[in-house]
Design a protein around this motif. Structure first.
Motif, short mmCIF file in Angstrom:
data_model
loop_
_atom_site.label_atom_id
_atom_site.label_comp_id
_atom_site.label_asym_id
_atom_site.label_seq_id
_atom_site.Cartn_x
_atom_site.Cartn_y
_atom_site.Cartn_z
N TYR A 299 -3.76 56.32 14.94
CA TYR A 299 -3.36 55.03 15.52
C TYR A 299 -3.81 54.93 16.98
O TYR A 299 -4.34 53.91 17.40
CB TYR A 299 -1.84 54.85 15.46
CG TYR A 299 -1.26 54.61 14.09
CD1 TYR A 299 -2.04 54.56 12.94
CD2 TYR A 299 0.11 54.42 13.95
CE1 TYR A 299 -1.47 54.35 11.70
CE2 TYR A 299 0.68 54.19 12.71
CZ TYR A 299 -0.11 54.16 11.58
OH TYR A 299 0.46 53.92 10.36
N TYR B 185 3.97 42.58 15.09
CA TYR B 185 3.44 41.85 13.93
C TYR B 185 3.84 40.37 13.99
O TYR B 185 3.01 39.48 13.81
CB TYR B 185 3.94 42.49 12.64
CG TYR B 185 3.72 41.64 11.41
CD1 TYR B 185 2.49 41.63 10.78
CD2 TYR B 185 4.74 40.84 10.90
CE1 TYR B 185 2.28 40.85 9.66
CE2 TYR B 185 4.53 40.06 9.79
CZ TYR B 185 3.30 40.05 9.17
OH TYR B 185 3.09 39.26 8.06
N ASP C 164 -2.84 41.85 9.85
CA ASP C 164 -3.08 42.57 8.59
C ASP C 164 -3.06 44.08 8.84
O ASP C 164 -2.49 44.84 8.05
CB ASP C 164 -4.42 42.17 7.97
CG ASP C 164 -4.38 40.80 7.30
OD1 ASP C 164 -3.28 40.27 7.05
OD2 ASP C 164 -5.48 40.25 7.04
N ASP C 165 -3.67 44.52 9.94
CA ASP C 165 -3.65 45.93 10.30
C ASP C 165 -2.22 46.39 10.62
O ASP C 165 -1.80 47.46 10.19
CB ASP C 165 -4.57 46.17 11.51
CG ASP C 165 -4.54 47.61 11.97
OD1 ASP C 165 -5.04 48.48 11.23
OD2 ASP C 165 -4.00 47.87 13.07
N VAL D 255 0.62 45.21 9.51
CA VAL D 255 1.47 45.29 8.33
C VAL D 255 1.17 46.57 7.53
O VAL D 255 2.09 47.18 6.98
CB VAL D 255 1.40 44.01 7.47
CG1 VAL D 255 0.18 43.97 6.56
CG2 VAL D 255 2.66 43.83 6.65
N GLU D 256 -0.07 47.01 7.53
CA GLU D 256 -0.40 48.29 6.88
C GLU D 256 0.26 49.44 7.62
O GLU D 256 0.81 50.36 7.01
CB GLU D 256 -1.91 48.50 6.84
CG GLU D 256 -2.61 47.68 5.79
CD GLU D 256 -4.11 47.95 5.74
OE1 GLU D 256 -4.51 49.11 5.97
OE2 GLU D 256 -4.86 47.00 5.47
N LYS D 257 0.21 49.40 8.95
CA LYS D 257 0.82 50.45 9.75
C LYS D 257 2.34 50.46 9.57
O LYS D 257 2.96 51.52 9.51
CB LYS D 257 0.43 50.31 11.21
CG LYS D 257 -1.01 50.75 11.49
CD LYS D 257 -1.39 50.56 12.95
CE LYS D 257 -2.70 51.20 13.31
NZ LYS D 257 -3.87 50.66 12.66
N ASP E 185 4.01 49.69 6.93
CA ASP E 185 4.29 50.35 5.65
C ASP E 185 4.09 51.86 5.77
O ASP E 185 4.92 52.65 5.28
CB ASP E 185 3.39 49.77 4.56
CG ASP E 185 3.85 50.18 3.17
OD1 ASP E 185 5.03 49.96 2.83
OD2 ASP E 185 3.02 50.74 2.43
N GLU E 186 3.02 52.29 6.43
CA GLU E 186 2.76 53.72 6.60
C GLU E 186 3.87 54.39 7.42
O GLU E 186 4.30 55.50 7.08
CB GLU E 186 1.42 53.94 7.29
CG GLU E 186 0.23 53.59 6.43
CD GLU E 186 -1.09 53.61 7.19
OE1 GLU E 186 -2.13 53.63 6.51
OE2 GLU E 186 -1.10 53.58 8.44
#
Length: 158
Positions: free
Chosen positions: A142, A33, A60-61, A63-65, A67-68
């Protein structure tokens, strides 16, 4: 009160191994990231507009991953790493510095993706041993997304 792994029907010892592998993945995603942020800010050259936007889309993708993955670690009973000091100790992906052209930044992105995909593939049998369908589904998604991304990025750079 029961442990979360017990409520979810997950094997405790095996779930701890899943959490450990996910923490390694989390650390690598954090460095990936940050590399993407640097490429987004510093890209120069004739492909500036395309890559500036693409690197933003990719971070952006990521940062979502991130968090997941952290939430999945908590779900399987672990504790996510949360300091850059820890990330840098654990990560196989290295921080990139002073790269601002299309060829070197894209090569770094593809190298980072190679590491992430390899690591994700290594998580699958660990999650399977834990009978952890949630992690299997997450990581399989993923891998599928990243395989397509690698194809697209390599096609773009030819």
């Amino acid at each position: 009160m029961k442990k979360i792994t017990e409520i979810l029907g997950l094997k405790e010892k095996e779930s701890a191994a899943v959490a450990e592998k996910l923490n390694e993945l989390l650390a690598n995603y954090q460095v990936y990231y940050q590399n993407l942020r640097g490429f987004h800010w510093n890209i120069k050259g004739e492909r500036f507009f395309v890559l500036h936007a693409k690197y933003e889309e990719l971070y952006d993708d990521a940062v979502e991953k991130i968090d997941e993955i952290a939430e999945r670690i908590l779900t399987v009973g672990g504790a996510p790493l949360h300091t850059f000091e820890d990330y840098l100790k654990v990560s196989s992906i290295k921080a990139e510095k002073d790269k601002n052209d299309a060829a070197s930044t894209m090569a770094a992105v593809l190298n980072n993706l190679e590491v992430l995909i390899k690591m994700e593939r290594e998580i699958l049998p660990v999650a399977e041993a834990a009978e952890d369908e949630g992690t299997l589904a997450l990581i399989s998604d993923y891998i599928s997304q990243q395989e397509k991304l690698v194809w697209m990025l390599t096609s773009f750079m030819k």
